[in-house]
Scaffold this active site. Structure first.
Site, PDB file in Angstrom:
ATOM      1  N   SER A   1      -3.266  -7.654   2.936  1.00 57.19           N
ATOM      2  CA  SER A   1      -3.498  -7.441   4.368  1.00 57.19           C
ATOM      3  C   SER A   1      -3.931  -8.733   5.051  1.00 57.19           C
ATOM      4  O   SER A   1      -3.518  -9.006   6.180  1.00 57.19           O
ATOM      5  CB  SER A   1      -4.560  -6.360   4.580  1.00 57.19           C
ATOM      6  OG  SER A   1      -4.085  -5.112   4.144  1.00 57.19           O
TER       7      SER A   1
ATOM      8  N   ARG B   1      -2.283  -6.459  -8.780  1.00 57.23           N
ATOM      9  CA  ARG B   1      -1.243  -7.441  -8.478  1.00 57.23           C
ATOM     10  C   ARG B   1      -1.245  -8.582  -9.480  1.00 57.23           C
ATOM     11  O   ARG B   1      -0.224  -9.227  -9.688  1.00 57.23           O
ATOM     12  CB  ARG B   1      -1.443  -8.016  -7.069  1.00 57.23           C
ATOM     13  CG  ARG B   1      -1.288  -6.985  -5.961  1.00 57.23           C
ATOM     14  CD  ARG B   1      -1.668  -7.570  -4.636  1.00 57.23           C
ATOM     15  NE  ARG B   1      -3.102  -7.889  -4.665  1.00 57.23           N
ATOM     16  CZ  ARG B   1      -3.784  -8.392  -3.663  1.00 57.23           C
ATOM     17  NH1 ARG B   1      -3.192  -8.675  -2.539  1.00 57.23           N
ATOM     18  NH2 ARG B   1      -5.072  -8.642  -3.777  1.00 57.23           N
TER      19      ARG B   1
ATOM     20  N   LYS C   1     -18.560  -5.304   7.977  1.00 53.57           N
ATOM     21  CA  LYS C   1     -17.350  -6.099   8.113  1.00 53.57           C
ATOM     22  C   LYS C   1     -16.563  -5.630   9.326  1.00 53.57           C
ATOM     23  O   LYS C   1     -16.274  -4.447   9.459  1.00 53.57           O
ATOM     24  CB  LYS C   1     -16.519  -5.921   6.839  1.00 53.57           C
ATOM     25  CG  LYS C   1     -15.440  -6.929   6.644  1.00 53.57           C
ATOM     26  CD  LYS C   1     -14.817  -6.710   5.261  1.00 53.57           C
ATOM     27  CE  LYS C   1     -13.721  -7.685   4.988  1.00 53.57           C
ATOM     28  NZ  LYS C   1     -13.081  -7.423   3.710  1.00 53.57           N
TER      29      LYS C   1
ATOM     30  N   HIS D   1       0.836  -1.211   0.000  1.00 53.09           N
ATOM     31  CA  HIS D   1       0.000   0.000   0.000  1.00 53.09           C
ATOM     32  C   HIS D   1       0.867   1.257   0.000  1.00 53.09           C
ATOM     33  O   HIS D   1       0.618   2.192  -0.773  1.00 53.09           O
ATOM     34  CB  HIS D   1      -0.888   0.056   1.256  1.00 53.09           C
ATOM     35  CG  HIS D   1      -1.931  -0.996   1.342  1.00 53.09           C
ATOM     36  ND1 HIS D   1      -2.067  -1.795   2.452  1.00 53.09           N
ATOM     37  CD2 HIS D   1      -2.903  -1.381   0.483  1.00 53.09           C
ATOM     38  CE1 HIS D   1      -3.088  -2.617   2.279  1.00 53.09           C
ATOM     39  NE2 HIS D   1      -3.607  -2.391   1.083  1.00 53.09           N
TER      40      HIS D   1
END
Length: 162
Positions: free
Chosen positions: A127, A90, A41, A17
């Site tokens: 993460s 990614r 969440k 990040h």
């Protein structure tokens, strides 16, 4: 002024990040790093903790600001006069997912999405992987900053650095 938002849950913020935020900061006048408040969440860190970690991690980048939002990202962009979103890719699967979101965001608001490929050094990093490694006492020192590493250690050992 060219402003861009770099949104995410940042639970926790990783070196991947930070790499994207820093690279965006070289391309734009201001990078607004926006932490999503997702009431559906429960993350490891609170929104306030995530904002604090991001401030620590980007303190040396003068054109990065940290904010938070809930609801639609395009509404946040409109309310804050931001014309573009920066997203990291990614892998090909990231592109498939992000492309749909980018097209919907454009349809809803005309906000552009700019894709930045992940540094190969961080292309595997997420993460959720960092949380899992930290939860079992693994070494995350090459994946996050020392401040974030300490906060993870405190979370999983019952300490409190917040």
């Amino acid at each position: 002024m060219r402003r861009v938002v770099c949104p995410g849950s940042f639970d926790p913020v990783t070196n991947g990040h930070i790499d994207i935020i820093g690279r965006a900061a070289r391309q734009y006048d201001e990078v607004v790093t926006a932490v999503l408040t997702n009431v559906n969440k429960r993350g490891l860190f609170s929104v306030d903790e995530k904002v604090a970690m991001l401030r620590e991690c980007t303190a040396d980048v003068s054109n990065v600001t940290i904010s938070q939002f809930s609801g639609l990202l395009v509404d946040f962009c409109r309310d804050n006069d931001i014309g573009a979103i920066i997203r990291s890719l990614r892998s090909v699967s990231d592109f498939d997912y992000e492309l749909q979101i980018a097209q919907m965001n454009y349809r809803l608001s005309g906000v552009e999405t700019m894709f930045m490929t992940a540094n190969p050094q961080y292309s595997f990093l997420s993460s959720s992987l960092v949380r899992e490694i930290a939860q079992y006492g693994g070494d995350v020192s090459s994946l996050v900053t020392p401040h974030v590493e300490q906060r993870l250690r405190d979370k999983y050992t019952g300490g409190d650095s917040a």
